[in-house]
Design a protein around this motif. Sequence first.
Motif, PDB file in Angstrom:
ATOM      1  N   ALA A 101       0.838  -1.197   0.000  1.00 53.73           N
ATOM      2  CA  ALA A 101       0.000   0.000   0.000  1.00 53.73           C
ATOM      3  C   ALA A 101       0.879   1.256   0.000  1.00 53.73           C
ATOM      4  CB  ALA A 101      -0.943  -0.042   1.192  1.00 53.73           C
ATOM      5  N   THR A 102       0.281   2.407   0.423  1.00 53.81           N
ATOM      6  CA  THR A 102       0.959   3.697   0.231  1.00 53.81           C
ATOM      7  C   THR A 102       0.903   4.532   1.507  1.00 53.81           C
ATOM      8  OG1 THR A 102       0.160   3.620  -2.062  1.00 53.81           O
ATOM      9  CG2 THR A 102       1.124   5.685  -1.314  1.00 53.81           C
ATOM     10  N   ALA A 103       2.024   4.596   2.226  1.00 50.92           N
ATOM     11  CA  ALA A 103       2.100   5.374   3.468  1.00 50.92           C
ATOM     12  C   ALA A 103       2.928   6.636   3.229  1.00 50.92           C
ATOM     13  CB  ALA A 103       2.715   4.534   4.582  1.00 50.92           C
ATOM     14  N   VAL A 104       2.330   7.609   2.551  1.00 53.33           N
ATOM     15  CA  VAL A 104       3.069   8.819   2.166  1.00 53.33           C
ATOM     16  C   VAL A 104       3.522   9.615   3.383  1.00 53.33           C
ATOM     17  CG1 VAL A 104       2.877  11.061   1.018  1.00 53.33           C
ATOM     18  CG2 VAL A 104       1.933   9.017  -0.072  1.00 53.33           C
ATOM     19  N   TYR A 105       2.608   9.914   4.296  1.00 53.46           N
ATOM     20  CA  TYR A 105       2.914  10.882   5.351  1.00 53.46           C
ATOM     21  C   TYR A 105       3.780  10.291   6.457  1.00 53.46           C
ATOM     22  CZ  TYR A 105      -0.464  13.371   2.623  1.00 53.46           C
ATOM     23  OH  TYR A 105      -1.110  13.965   1.565  1.00 53.46           O
ATOM     24  N   ASP A 106       3.607   9.017   6.767  1.00 54.14           N
ATOM     25  CA  ASP A 106       4.534   8.372   7.705  1.00 54.14           C
ATOM     26  C   ASP A 106       5.956   8.415   7.144  1.00 54.14           C
ATOM     27  OD1 ASP A 106       2.490   7.820   9.424  1.00 54.14           O
ATOM     28  OD2 ASP A 106       2.522   5.636   9.149  1.00 54.14           O
ATOM     29  N   SER A 107       6.089   8.260   5.844  1.00 55.60           N
ATOM     30  CA  SER A 107       7.407   8.243   5.223  1.00 55.60           C
ATOM     31  C   SER A 107       8.038   9.632   5.209  1.00 55.60           C
ATOM     32  CB  SER A 107       7.305   7.693   3.796  1.00 55.60           C
ATOM     33  OG  SER A 107       6.728   6.386   3.830  1.00 55.60           O
ATOM     34  N   LEU A 108       7.216  10.662   5.002  1.00 54.46           N
ATOM     35  CA  LEU A 108       7.743  12.030   5.080  1.00 54.46           C
ATOM     36  C   LEU A 108       8.234  12.347   6.499  1.00 54.46           C
ATOM     37  CD1 LEU A 108       5.230  14.112   2.917  1.00 54.46           C
ATOM     38  CD2 LEU A 108       7.631  13.627   2.412  1.00 54.46           C
ATOM     39  N   VAL A 109       7.472  11.909   7.493  1.00 57.03           N
ATOM     40  CA  VAL A 109       7.902  12.138   8.883  1.00 57.03           C
ATOM     41  C   VAL A 109       9.222  11.414   9.145  1.00 57.03           C
ATOM     42  CG1 VAL A 109       7.347  11.663  11.301  1.00 57.03           C
ATOM     43  CG2 VAL A 109       5.588  12.582   9.761  1.00 57.03           C
ATOM     44  N   ALA A 110       9.374  10.213   8.622  1.00 58.44           N
ATOM     45  CA  ALA A 110      10.635   9.478   8.783  1.00 58.44           C
ATOM     46  C   ALA A 110      11.786  10.249   8.151  1.00 58.44           C
ATOM     47  CB  ALA A 110      10.509   8.091   8.149  1.00 58.44           C
ATOM     48  N   ALA A 111      11.551  10.868   7.005  1.00 61.27           N
ATOM     49  CA  ALA A 111      12.598  11.657   6.344  1.00 61.27           C
ATOM     50  C   ALA A 111      12.979  12.867   7.196  1.00 61.27           C
ATOM     51  CB  ALA A 111      12.115  12.103   4.963  1.00 61.27           C
ATOM     52  N   TYR A 112      11.983  13.564   7.738  1.00 59.52           N
ATOM     53  CA  TYR A 112      12.277  14.713   8.604  1.00 59.52           C
ATOM     54  C   TYR A 112      13.063  14.279   9.837  1.00 59.52           C
ATOM     55  CZ  TYR A 112       9.585  18.430   6.336  1.00 59.52           C
ATOM     56  OH  TYR A 112       9.141  19.400   5.472  1.00 59.52           O
ATOM     57  N   THR A 113      12.699  13.137  10.403  1.00 61.09           N
ATOM     58  CA  THR A 113      13.382  12.653  11.602  1.00 61.09           C
ATOM     59  C   THR A 113      14.859  12.412  11.328  1.00 61.09           C
ATOM     60  OG1 THR A 113      11.339  11.610  12.386  1.00 61.09           O
ATOM     61  CG2 THR A 113      13.415  10.835  13.345  1.00 61.09           C
ATOM     62  N   VAL A 114      15.160  11.823  10.193  1.00 58.81           N
ATOM     63  CA  VAL A 114      16.560  11.577   9.819  1.00 58.81           C
ATOM     64  C   VAL A 114      17.321  12.894   9.674  1.00 58.81           C
ATOM     65  CG1 VAL A 114      18.040  10.746   7.960  1.00 58.81           C
ATOM     66  CG2 VAL A 114      16.127   9.354   8.737  1.00 58.81           C
ATOM     67  N   LEU A 115      16.714  13.867   9.015  1.00 61.01           N
ATOM     68  CA  LEU A 115      17.386  15.152   8.808  1.00 61.01           C
ATOM     69  C   LEU A 115      17.578  15.892  10.126  1.00 61.01           C
ATOM     70  CD1 LEU A 115      15.581  16.317   5.542  1.00 61.01           C
ATOM     71  CD2 LEU A 115      17.926  15.483   5.759  1.00 61.01           C
ATOM     72  N   ASP A 116      16.607  15.811  11.022  1.00 63.28           N
ATOM     73  CA  ASP A 116      16.731  16.481  12.312  1.00 63.28           C
ATOM     74  C   ASP A 116      17.834  15.866  13.164  1.00 63.28           C
ATOM     75  OD1 ASP A 116      14.711  18.270  11.726  1.00 63.28           O
ATOM     76  OD2 ASP A 116      13.144  17.130  12.763  1.00 63.28           O
ATOM     77  N   GLU A 117      18.083  14.568  12.982  1.00 59.45           N
ATOM     78  CA  GLU A 117      19.093  13.879  13.794  1.00 59.45           C
ATOM     79  C   GLU A 117      20.504  13.996  13.218  1.00 59.45           C
ATOM     80  OE1 GLU A 117      17.588   9.934  13.954  1.00 59.45           O
ATOM     81  OE2 GLU A 117      16.125  10.352  15.537  1.00 59.45           O
ATOM     82  N   ALA A 118      20.643  14.527  12.010  1.00 62.22           N
ATOM     83  CA  ALA A 118      21.963  14.634  11.380  1.00 62.22           C
ATOM     84  C   ALA A 118      22.863  15.554  12.195  1.00 62.22           C
ATOM     85  CB  ALA A 118      21.823  15.153   9.958  1.00 62.22           C
ATOM     86  N   VAL A 119      24.120  15.153  12.365  1.00 59.98           N
ATOM     87  CA  VAL A 119      25.086  15.939  13.140  1.00 59.98           C
ATOM     88  C   VAL A 119      25.605  17.115  12.322  1.00 59.98           C
ATOM     89  CG1 VAL A 119      27.312  15.883  14.319  1.00 59.98           C
ATOM     90  CG2 VAL A 119      25.740  13.926  14.503  1.00 59.98           C
ATOM     91  N   ASP A 120      25.948  16.868  11.063  1.00 61.91           N
ATOM     92  CA  ASP A 120      26.481  17.904  10.181  1.00 61.91           C
ATOM     93  C   ASP A 120      25.327  18.744   9.646  1.00 61.91           C
ATOM     94  OD1 ASP A 120      27.713  19.456   8.301  1.00 61.91           O
ATOM     95  OD2 ASP A 120      28.140  17.826   6.907  1.00 61.91           O
ATOM     96  N   LYS A 121      25.211  19.972  10.144  1.00 57.89           N
ATOM     97  CA  LYS A 121      24.096  20.831   9.741  1.00 57.89           C
ATOM     98  C   LYS A 121      24.473  21.811   8.630  1.00 57.89           C
ATOM     99  CE  LYS A 121      21.257  19.295  12.947  1.00 57.89           C
ATOM    100  NZ  LYS A 121      20.054  18.510  12.593  1.00 57.89           N
TER     101      LYS A 121
END
Length: 552
Positions: free
Chosen positions: A451-471
Amino acid sequence: MIPAPRRASALAASHAIAMLAVATLLVACDAGQRARPDPTASTTLAAGSPVTLRVLAGSELADMRPILDEAARATAVTVKMDFAGSIEGAETVASGKADGVYDAVWFSSNRYLDTIPAAKQRLAGADRIMTSPVVLGLRTATAQRLGWAGTPVSWAQIASAAAAGTFTFAMTDPTTSNSGFSALVAVATALDDTGRALDAAAVSRVSGPLTGFFRAQQLTAGSSAGLTDAFVRRMTGADLGPAVDGLINYEGSLVELNRSGRLPESLTLIYPRDGVVSGDYPLTQLASASTAARDAQRRLADYLRSESAQRRIGQLTTRRPAVAGLQHPADLGELPVELPFPEDPSSVKTLLTAYLDKLRRPSRTVYVLDVSGSMRGPRLDNLKSALNSLTGTNSAPPTDHCRFRSREEVLLLPFSDRPAPLRTFTLDPVDPQPSHDLLRTAIADLRASGATAVYDSLVAAYTVLDEAVDKDRFVSIVLMTDGESNRGRDLAAFKSYLQSRGSRQPVAVFPILFGEADEAQMRDVAAASGGAMWDARAGNLTTVFCQIRGYQ
């Protein structure tokens, strides 16, 4: 919506020679092209049957619509404009894809076009319509803090202050937009301080201070209009990231932005004393245009270069007149010397490659990729081909500058029922080939099901970017989906999540419509995140991926 698109102080003698050369060039360009008879006093310009002139134009020329409507009434020439970045448009002309589709091109400059033999040979007559230098607009408080308000400043001073972190700025990607390209040429030429046009050796000589200069760049975009919108969002707090101090753009666009009331604080225009690169907006016939279209272009140009139309252009767009002897709008500054532009295509390529791979801040992009069951077959094959083109395979994009860049961090996040495990690839600046090979393998491994979980996947992408050390990177998310989300969060929950991020670094989402994707929802995602929606339903997915590169 597909968003739409250049000497330092030397010896006094060198300055005089350069200024004489520029003056001679302008006189030559205007020979036989002085102000036309006033079209309001004569009907000769309207001779001939009504014609629609199809024009490929720079996005900033949207503000010419009222004048073009007036021209249509006077000349019987109706202008239909499609917008593209200046550099993208040059590639379209060079490839022959403009032949038969457009009758003319109208960008801020033909200089880049003239460095590509395949593009230059497809151009016919041209008429300069108006001019506007690319300058730096600084928040008035920042200009006063730096002591630059009303004081002559050089590009070297600007680059030094940028490297020291005393101000930040926004600039378009020079590989897609002429305003960014002009600024890159101008600052590099000024820093080289020889009075000559850039060559490949000069690019190496100034790479150090140029790297420092671009350390202060906080926003990028593929077009002048897109950049201005992003800058306004930061200035007004619509994006919660730190405000940006300055905007590099055309003088006319900056003055118009000040007049628009969109900014909480006006911009002070900085005219570097060692020179600028200007747009002269040549309305240019394509060699493939019909006789009727060429006649229409001449009638339109005659109207636009008439004294009354030139004054009207100045009033409406705050661009300077292209016709000798006419005054520029009263609130524009004194125009500095025009810097020499590189004529050797190899020098231009060297400069742009250095910008992408060495000079600018690197980027970090999460590609959120729909691999649900509806993507099975030709759709998935199309997606794989488009992604592979960015790694430099034979299915190459329209320009080499679309490829993944040295130092870039590429994150692949496929999703169906839920986000799949993330895969991260960082392109080594010394030897990026292994990273390209790994990316191709990961792309080949994509499989469609579920199926298609668009918004859960976008949140996962934001979470990865927020956790990145190199800003210290440009960050963005590219979402490609062919259907509506039917698993996990809905659109309202995703927008609530964005609000909950508070002051964390804003990240624009660039949704790509494909298949049966919900257009209204994707527009909402783009608007809520400060991004833009791209439509590949009736076009080429490879081209869309390439166009988005200007925003990464």
